[in-house]
Design an enzyme around this catalytic site. Structure first.
Site, PDB file in Angstrom:
ATOM      1  N   LYS A  12      29.592 -54.940  93.915  1.00 41.43           N
ATOM      2  CA  LYS A  12      30.413 -55.917  93.198  1.00 41.43           C
ATOM      3  C   LYS A  12      29.894 -57.357  93.406  1.00 41.43           C
ATOM      4  O   LYS A  12      29.092 -57.621  94.313  1.00 41.43           O
ATOM      5  CB  LYS A  12      31.868 -55.796  93.676  1.00 41.43           C
ATOM      6  N   TYR A  52      38.021 -50.400  83.722  1.00 41.24           N
ATOM      7  CA  TYR A  52      39.176 -50.271  84.614  1.00 41.24           C
ATOM      8  C   TYR A  52      40.467 -49.955  83.852  1.00 41.24           C
ATOM      9  O   TYR A  52      41.547 -50.231  84.352  1.00 41.24           O
ATOM     10  CB  TYR A  52      39.357 -51.556  85.419  1.00 41.24           C
ATOM     11  N   ASN A 115      36.016 -56.407  97.713  1.00 45.50           N
ATOM     12  CA  ASN A 115      35.741 -55.336  98.671  1.00 45.50           C
ATOM     13  C   ASN A 115      34.367 -54.708  98.477  1.00 45.50           C
ATOM     14  O   ASN A 115      34.122 -53.576  98.882  1.00 45.50           O
ATOM     15  CB  ASN A 115      36.869 -54.297  98.655  1.00 45.50           C
ATOM     16  N   HIS A 118      32.350 -50.395  94.372  1.00 38.54           N
ATOM     17  CA  HIS A 118      33.181 -49.445  93.626  1.00 38.54           C
ATOM     18  C   HIS A 118      32.552 -48.073  93.758  1.00 38.54           C
ATOM     19  O   HIS A 118      31.326 -47.954  93.809  1.00 38.54           O
ATOM     20  CB  HIS A 118      33.222 -49.816  92.128  1.00 38.54           C
ATOM     21  N   GLU A 129      32.181 -42.485  84.115  1.00 40.30           N
ATOM     22  CA  GLU A 129      31.687 -43.802  84.547  1.00 40.30           C
ATOM     23  C   GLU A 129      30.159 -43.896  84.443  1.00 40.30           C
ATOM     24  O   GLU A 129      29.626 -44.961  84.107  1.00 40.30           O
ATOM     25  CB  GLU A 129      32.165 -44.089  85.979  1.00 40.30           C
TER      26      GLU A 129
HETATM   27  N1  UDP Z   1      42.613 -53.973  93.789  1.00 42.96           N
HETATM   28  C1  UDP Z   1      43.184 -55.208  93.970  1.00 42.96           C
HETATM   29  N2  UDP Z   1      44.471 -55.274  94.450  1.00 42.96           N
HETATM   30  C2  UDP Z   1      45.188 -54.162  94.766  1.00 42.96           C
HETATM   31  C3  UDP Z   1      44.587 -52.900  94.586  1.00 42.96           C
HETATM   32  C4  UDP Z   1      43.282 -52.837  94.100  1.00 42.96           C
HETATM   33  O1  UDP Z   1      42.565 -56.232  93.706  1.00 42.96           O
HETATM   34  O2  UDP Z   1      46.324 -54.277  95.209  1.00 42.96           O
HETATM   35  C5  UDP Z   1      41.237 -53.893  93.263  1.00 42.96           C
HETATM   36  C6  UDP Z   1      40.240 -53.534  94.348  1.00 42.96           C
HETATM   37  O3  UDP Z   1      39.102 -54.357  94.205  1.00 42.96           O
HETATM   38  C7  UDP Z   1      39.917 -52.090  94.054  1.00 42.96           C
HETATM   39  C8  UDP Z   1      40.095 -52.018  92.543  1.00 42.96           C
HETATM   40  O4  UDP Z   1      41.162 -52.903  92.262  1.00 42.96           O
HETATM   41  O5  UDP Z   1      38.609 -51.763  94.489  1.00 42.96           O
HETATM   42  C9  UDP Z   1      40.412 -50.657  91.996  1.00 42.96           C
HETATM   43  O6  UDP Z   1      41.546 -50.153  92.702  1.00 42.96           O
HETATM   44  P1  UDP Z   1      41.553 -48.655  93.252  1.00 42.96           P
HETATM   45  O7  UDP Z   1      42.943 -48.358  93.687  1.00 42.96           O
HETATM   46  O8  UDP Z   1      40.935 -47.750  92.223  1.00 42.96           O
HETATM   47  O9  UDP Z   1      40.630 -48.734  94.563  1.00 42.96           O
HETATM   48  P2  UDP Z   1      39.192 -48.146  94.861  1.00 42.96           P
HETATM   49  O10 UDP Z   1      39.043 -46.858  94.096  1.00 42.96           O
HETATM   50  O11 UDP Z   1      38.191 -49.195  94.449  1.00 42.96           O
HETATM   51  O12 UDP Z   1      39.180 -47.938  96.345  1.00 42.96           O
HETATM   52 MG    MG Z   2      39.390 -46.429  92.114  1.00 45.77          MG
END
Ligand code: UDP
Ligand code: MG
Length: 136
Positions: A12, A52, A115, A118, A129
């Protein structure tokens, strides 16, 4: 039993910006992942919204899409046995505060939104994807 899979990984903007691309790729290679395809791109917010779409009802959706399109990203197809779950384990928890020692998000993640990586969450979504970024 062998179960060769492919999954989509994205480095990212926060990690690309801090020049962590090579360190993160080394972490994948050290865990036995092959990087089959890769490209560094910057996407439009509209493309991030498609990518997304599963999160479109979430309160963080707009910020998330703005963020993913805010700078260069590196998208990669990773392959190894059980790649989808293996990548999720190597990434660590969504919030870096909760991520375990040795994971990418523990090492490099700044916050729940920044974070660093992805990764696809299922074999089915991995196919969708990978097509999203690499279908030509
Ligand atoms: N995210 C965020 N706030 C939240 C939850 C998720 O900004 O409260 C962002 C975070 O960067 C995350 C992405 O949205 O990586 C997608 O969320 P997901 O639950 O799919 O997490 P991931 O699969 O990336 O662990
Ligand atoms: Mg996810």
């Amino acid at each position: 039993m062998n179960n060769l899979e492919q999954t989509l990984s994205i480095i990212k903007p926060d990690a690309v910006e801090r020049n962590l691309e090579n360190e993160i790729k080394e972490m994948f290679k050290n865990k036995g992942f092959s990087i089959l395809k890769q490209k560094k791109i910057q996407i439009e917010k509209s493309e991030a919204e498609k990518f997304y779409k599963v999160h479109e009802t979430k309160p963080f959706y707009s910020d998330l899409c703005a963020y993913l399109s805010s700078g260069p990203i590196v998208v990669m197809v990773l392959e190894k046995d059980n790649a989808v779950i293996g990548n999720r384990e190597l990434m660590g928890a969504t919030n870096p505060i909760d991520a375990k020692e040795g994971t990418i998000r523990k090492k490099y993640g700044i916050s729940i939104d920044k974070n660093s990586v992805h990764g696809s969450d299922s074999v089915e979504n991995a196919k969708i994807e990978i097509d999203f970024f690499f279908k030509d």
